[in-house]
Design an enzyme around this catalytic site. Structure first.
Site, PDB file in Angstrom:
ATOM      1  N   SER A  62       0.444  -1.091  -0.491  1.00 36.51           N
ATOM      2  CA  SER A  62      -0.464  -0.206   0.043  1.00 36.51           C
ATOM      3  C   SER A  62       0.937   1.199  -0.015  1.00 36.51           C
ATOM      4  CB  SER A  62      -0.899   0.009   1.153  1.00 36.51           C
ATOM      5  OG  SER A  62      -1.082   1.210   1.591  1.00 36.51           O
ATOM      6  N   TYR A  64      -1.499   0.220  10.123  1.00 37.40           N
ATOM      7  CA  TYR A  64      -1.551  -0.140   9.191  1.00 37.40           C
ATOM      8  C   TYR A  64      -0.766  -0.061   8.774  1.00 37.40           C
ATOM      9  CZ  TYR A  64      -3.302  -0.852   4.755  1.00 37.40           C
ATOM     10  OH  TYR A  64      -3.463  -1.459   2.964  1.00 37.40           O
TER      11      TYR A  64
END
Length: 238
Positions: A133, A146
């Protein structure tokens, strides 16, 4: 191509979003696709539609990963897509259970599946595509858990390139930006209003956009390696 001649791809987290779109794109490109995730009923529908196979998989369970690996003899492409985020809490209020889930799913899940299939991928001169990501590149407030998980995936991808360079396999990292899927719905634990606000009044990538990049990378000649692709909508700068 006949079923026996087709190259075999395994897509984890294949029951929705980027995983589902990737399975469909690869199948359309001539791959025999094994879609794997926890939601077997959803997987079976996808597999039937693309002429692939559905396999139940929980990447946080070594037993589940080993069972899947034992059932597959050959593998030419592994797409480590299973992952996700939970919560958007600042560090001082961080939910430890959410952090543990993110690390188990994104980092250790990628590790487990890669280890389980590494020898088969080597034998078949295969390709590993790790879905990270932009969160693995750029930290942001509330994203520490995250960020830490996806920074871990990014670091692991780099080390794979170093450690596997003498093996006849390719290693690629894909870093999507803002993609409108059920990602935020999961992050906010079913709060649709919060999830929708993430994408409101913005350009957003689709799961199919990311699947196209995976399809393209996977279809390149075997002597070419794309180390990393960062893909964002035009209005997102990292």
């Amino acid at each position: 191509m006949s079923e026996t001649a087709k190259k075999i791809a395994l897509v984890t987290g294949g029951s929705s979003g980027i995983g589902e779109a990737t399975a469909r794109a690869l199948a359309a490109d001539g791959w025999h696709v094994i879609v794997a995730a926890r939601r077997l009923d959803r997987l079976e529908k996808i597999a039937e539609e693309i002429g692939g196979e559905a396999r139940e998989l929980d990447v946080t369970s070594q037993e589940s990963v080993d069972k899947l690996a034992a059932s597959i003899d050959h593998l030419h492409l592994l797409v480590n897509n299973a992952g996700g985020a939970k919560g958007l809490d600042p560090i001082e209020k961080a939910n430890i259970a959410d952090w543990e889930w993110m690390y188990e799913t994104n980092v250790l899940g990628t590790l487990r599946v890669t280890q389980a299939f590494l020898d088969k991928l080597t034998a078949d001169e295969g390709h590993i595509i790790n879905i990270s990501s932009v969160a693995g590149i750029q930290p942001y407030a509330g994203g520490a858990g995250y960020n830490a998980a996806k920074f871990g995936v990014t670091a692991m991808n780099k080390v794979m390139r170093i450690e596997f360079v003498d093996r006849p396999i390719r290693i690629t990292e894909i870093n999507p930006g803002r993609v409108k899927t059920d990602f935020s719905l999961i992050r906010f634990k079913g709060d649709a209003a919060k999830a929708d606000a993430v994408y409101a009044d913005k350009l957003n990538l689709s799961a199919e956009d990311i699947a196209e990049s995976i399809r393209w990378v996977a279809g390149l000649p075997a002597h070419m390696n794309i180390d990393r692709m960062v893909i964002t909508p035009r209005d997102q700068v990292i």
